[in-house]
Motif scaffolding. Sequence first.
Motif, PDB file in Angstrom:
ATOM      1  N   ASN A   1       5.598  10.049   5.179  1.00 57.73           N
ATOM      2  CA  ASN A   1       6.319  10.081   6.381  1.00 57.73           C
ATOM      3  C   ASN A   1       5.628   9.319   7.562  1.00 57.73           C
ATOM      4  OD1 ASN A   1       8.621  11.507   5.568  1.00 57.73           O
ATOM      5  ND2 ASN A   1       8.302  13.515   6.700  1.00 57.73           N
ATOM      6  N   PHE A   2       6.271   8.603   8.267  1.00 54.58           N
ATOM      7  CA  PHE A   2       5.574   7.764   9.325  1.00 54.58           C
ATOM      8  C   PHE A   2       5.549   8.497  10.577  1.00 54.58           C
ATOM      9  CE2 PHE A   2       4.876   4.714  12.682  1.00 54.58           C
ATOM     10  CZ  PHE A   2       3.650   4.032  12.049  1.00 54.58           C
ATOM     11  N   ALA A   3       4.412   8.951  11.056  1.00 53.91           N
ATOM     12  CA  ALA A   3       4.184   9.940  12.353  1.00 53.91           C
ATOM     13  C   ALA A   3       3.136   9.301  13.362  1.00 53.91           C
ATOM     14  CB  ALA A   3       3.965  11.156  12.106  1.00 53.91           C
ATOM     15  N   SER A   4       3.802   8.811  14.307  1.00 49.76           N
ATOM     16  CA  SER A   4       2.762   8.118  15.345  1.00 49.76           C
ATOM     17  C   SER A   4       2.367   6.715  14.969  1.00 49.76           C
ATOM     18  CB  SER A   4       1.766   9.186  15.754  1.00 49.76           C
ATOM     19  OG  SER A   4       0.585   8.644  16.960  1.00 49.76           O
ATOM     20  N   THR A   5       0.913   6.756  14.141  1.00 55.63           N
ATOM     21  CA  THR A   5       0.366   5.264  13.950  1.00 55.63           C
ATOM     22  C   THR A   5       0.010   5.290  12.369  1.00 55.63           C
ATOM     23  OG1 THR A   5      -1.611   6.207  14.586  1.00 55.63           O
ATOM     24  CG2 THR A   5      -0.356   5.262  16.349  1.00 55.63           C
ATOM     25  N   ASP A   6       0.380   6.411  11.715  1.00 59.57           N
ATOM     26  CA  ASP A   6       0.168   6.177  10.331  1.00 59.57           C
ATOM     27  C   ASP A   6       0.872   7.079   9.593  1.00 59.57           C
ATOM     28  OD1 ASP A   6      -1.479   5.642   8.141  1.00 59.57           O
ATOM     29  OD2 ASP A   6      -3.285   6.448   8.777  1.00 59.57           O
TER      30      ASP A   6
END
Length: 669
Positions: A584-589
Amino acid sequence: MSAGYTARVADFLAADKPSLLATLSLHQAAAFRVNEAQQLRAWSITLAVLQSALDGCAEAQSWRLILEFPMRRLGRRIDALLITPRGSLVLEFKAGATQFTLADRRQVEDYALDLQDFHAASRRHPIVPLLVATAARPGVPQWPLLLDGVAGTVLETDAACLGDMLRELWHRLPDPAEALDVDAWEHGAYRPVPGIVDAACTLYSHNGVADIASARADAINLSATTNAILAAIRDAQNSSAHLVLFITGIPGSGKTLCGLNAVFGTGRDAGAVFLTGNPALVHVLREALARDAAHGDRAALPAKRRQTKAAIQALPGFRDFYVPRSEPPHEHVVVIDEAQRAWSKAHAVLKSRDRPVALHDSEPGHLLAIMGRHPDWAVMVCLIGNGQEIHDGESGLAEWGEALRAQPNWRAHAAPALLGPDPRQTLPALEGLQTRRELHLDVPMRSLRNDAVSDWVDALLRGDTAQAQEIAKTRGPIPFQVTRDLGAMRRHLRAAARGLRRAGLVASSGARRLRADGLGSKVPHMDAGAVACWFLDRWPDDVRASDALEQVATEFSCQGLELDHVGLCWGGDLIRGQGWHVRNFASTDWQIRRSPEAIANRLNTYRVLLTRARYGTIIWVPLGDPQDRIRAPVELDAIAAYLLRCGAVPLQPIDVSPPPSEPAQAALL
């Protein structure tokens, strides 16, 4: 369903026009809507144009003319067919039209493609679509390639030039090794395989239910399953029973079609409703049924939309309306689409705690209780898509088993495949549970070019490279191509989507970094207008349509629906290492997901996306960016390499010249 008129051209020329009009009028009244003055005027013009064109064409005297030939997949009729010993000519007349429009070209081209794909007698000779705008000014003809069994590009002519074009076509058509039997052509096997929207419209309008059910000769259990559902409804009604039917099937095998037939066929009189928790399916089917029923009358559309709401309902709305009440629903039969996606008890309680209607049981528990209020009889038809759970809280079949244990007044019939070790995919042991083989659909109906699609996708997602290779080798070619060039994919999709065939881009909802390649715009699946527009409207008239190839549909927008040609945009949310890695992509990573449910849901997401196409899928894997650590080329290269190892083939370059736009076409005339 027979044609309105059929005869050798010589006999047609000898007939008088009033008798021809009478024949067509009787056919219209028997098979379709009542006669209209506009239709009679159009026929009168068409007959006059044909008689004039054919009277001066000596070669045509032995050809066969067929008028009003029914196209069951589309619920329409071909104006005229000329069957020659060298090929078939498909004619669409636009009486009084002064220009050639894109919509009219698509219509006649789609008729020709339908014959190419589904009519056995058309497979060994060229098929030529002709658009006859009687009062237009045609330009210089662009003669198509005339290949056996292939629908050529559209030729355009007016009334005055039709005869000359027919004579020229006769000389251009290659002399075949075996002449086409002009008298036997119309009796050739015609087995159209309708898309879900076409099928729903046909069923809703009471046209061709039997034709749709027997659309594929090899899909013998589609008819058996449909008949089993309708027989169970009758038996429950006669014996005052409460019965649940669990219908299973591989992706694209016709589960939804069986359910719609139960609602719009026998179930129409018994009181039946199609329930789905998939809002996109609700929006698209409702709008398609309404548009079809309105017959192009914009003033009638609002009323038709209100009528379709009764037949196709959102499961959450039905559930929340009856949970706080005590009376039974009006309907005795409910068909539940993708029933394995029903909420578990824990998820239902959590999701509804701040809503006007608080749930205290699982969705299966509530639905059984609601339909159990009928004192006489009720039937629930649960359509089960194997491997289609794509969201947290979707309980599979375990909750249905628990709900049935808690409400023993219900009997259950299920396909044998539902008794197995996986609790999410199978039913637990239930007292009195009967297994019936005809409740399982194992023949793919959606994929028209290869019935191995579902098996290949399953092997791909299991990581079984050897099995995928074997399927591609022995049952191929599989309709999957791989490219790293987004522009090339768009060009191929545009070239493939001829006539009324649709193309579109799909992507996982978790593929959030596709925005770096310009694909950040997603179809909002909860927006009724946006979803219906994407699936039903056309580009270039509407840039929001799927074949504009601008917006991507996620798994939530396209599950249960389909396109003819699909461009799958692979994201960084599912990558290859030692097996699959879900992120999952969260915030910046990216963040790795390790729970079995999260991994299964993501694999099922790609299963949905990989099985949306009726003809073929192009998989675009981005190149990535070596300067962007969250779009690492090495990760994306590994995905492309794995797809190719499994048997997908590289997309080959094509030289595509775009068709002239409407303004450019007008300038030529």
